[in-house]
Design an enzyme around this catalytic site. Sequence first.
Site, PDB file in Angstrom:
ATOM      1  N   GLU A 181      77.294 106.758  27.293  1.00 19.87           N
ATOM      2  CA  GLU A 181      77.635 106.055  26.059  1.00 19.87           C
ATOM      3  C   GLU A 181      79.128 105.827  25.864  1.00 19.87           C
ATOM      4  OE1 GLU A 181      75.834 107.771  22.577  1.00 19.87           O
ATOM      5  OE2 GLU A 181      74.148 108.589  23.710  1.00 19.87           O
ATOM      6  N   ASP A 199      63.285 111.175  20.979  1.00 16.52           N
ATOM      7  CA  ASP A 199      64.246 111.981  21.746  1.00 16.52           C
ATOM      8  C   ASP A 199      64.981 112.885  20.774  1.00 16.52           C
ATOM      9  OD1 ASP A 199      67.110 110.347  21.358  1.00 16.52           O
ATOM     10  OD2 ASP A 199      65.352 109.030  21.413  1.00 16.52           O
TER      11      ASP A 199
END
Length: 307
Positions: A202, A109
């Site tokens: 997150e 990613d």
Amino acid sequence: MNTTKKKNIAQSNKQASSAQPKQHRRSNAQQGKTTAKQQGKTTQRKHKPARRKASWLVLLRRYIYNWPMWIGAIIVLVTCGLLWRWLIAPEHTATTPQTPVGYSVHGIDISHHQGNINWELLRNRAVIDEQPLRFVFIKATEGSDIVDSRFKYNFQAARQHGIVRGAYHFYRATTPAKRQAEHFISQVKLEEGDLPPVLDVEVKPDNVSLEDFRQGILEWLLRVEQHYKVKPILYTYHSFHQQYMNDSIFNLYPYWIAHYYVDSVRYRGPWAFWQHSDEGQIPGIKEKVDLDVFRGTYDELLQLTLK
């Protein structure tokens, strides 16, 4: 004037005349010595800096024969070594502290943090655990108004080089979820063969309650699913999921778990992707990159994509 007096005067004049040259010679001799010393000091002061300035060249030529040739040879060897390492060397493999065992579908990613990517080199030379690079998740948006500066180029390049691609959104809990969903939709045009959209969660601010935090995430997921007609993938850290998102409603979505430097995933629920390292180094990308695996075969990965 008598004879005796004349003799005395003559004798006195003789002594005076004979004494004068001796004194004159001594003065000249002393003056000569002083001048010689001064000249010697002047000469010594004049030549000392010249000897110090040239001494390193003299020593270099004395102990290293044809030193410019040796320096030139070293520069050529170093340059050839670097070119061989980056362009010719066959060991173009990814490196990570611990590569998970038992997975055959590997991916990465990326975002603008990886800089300018050489997609040709990435497609042809990147090998992870002796397996080719199969998929890539690319950062698209963040919050309600940020677009990753490299998204459009990376998203198009992945398609052109035959790598299964996906796009993700970085969630900001302090911004209305619906506005963030619309921002992602406006920037990301998914096509057949692309992976489902991804929500990257997150951070939970202290001033946002747990109930509102979960409600916002769910609102983003439902709006994006409505638009793309596929369930989005939910990304977060293992510990973060356990603390803030341990709810059965989120288990309905494919889970992409981030859990570094362990030999296996500790999470007991269902998951589809595992981000196992943030220290990957692969050809085509100068910066370190996240490494991922898919929990299944390559055919199963393709079944997950948009139809």
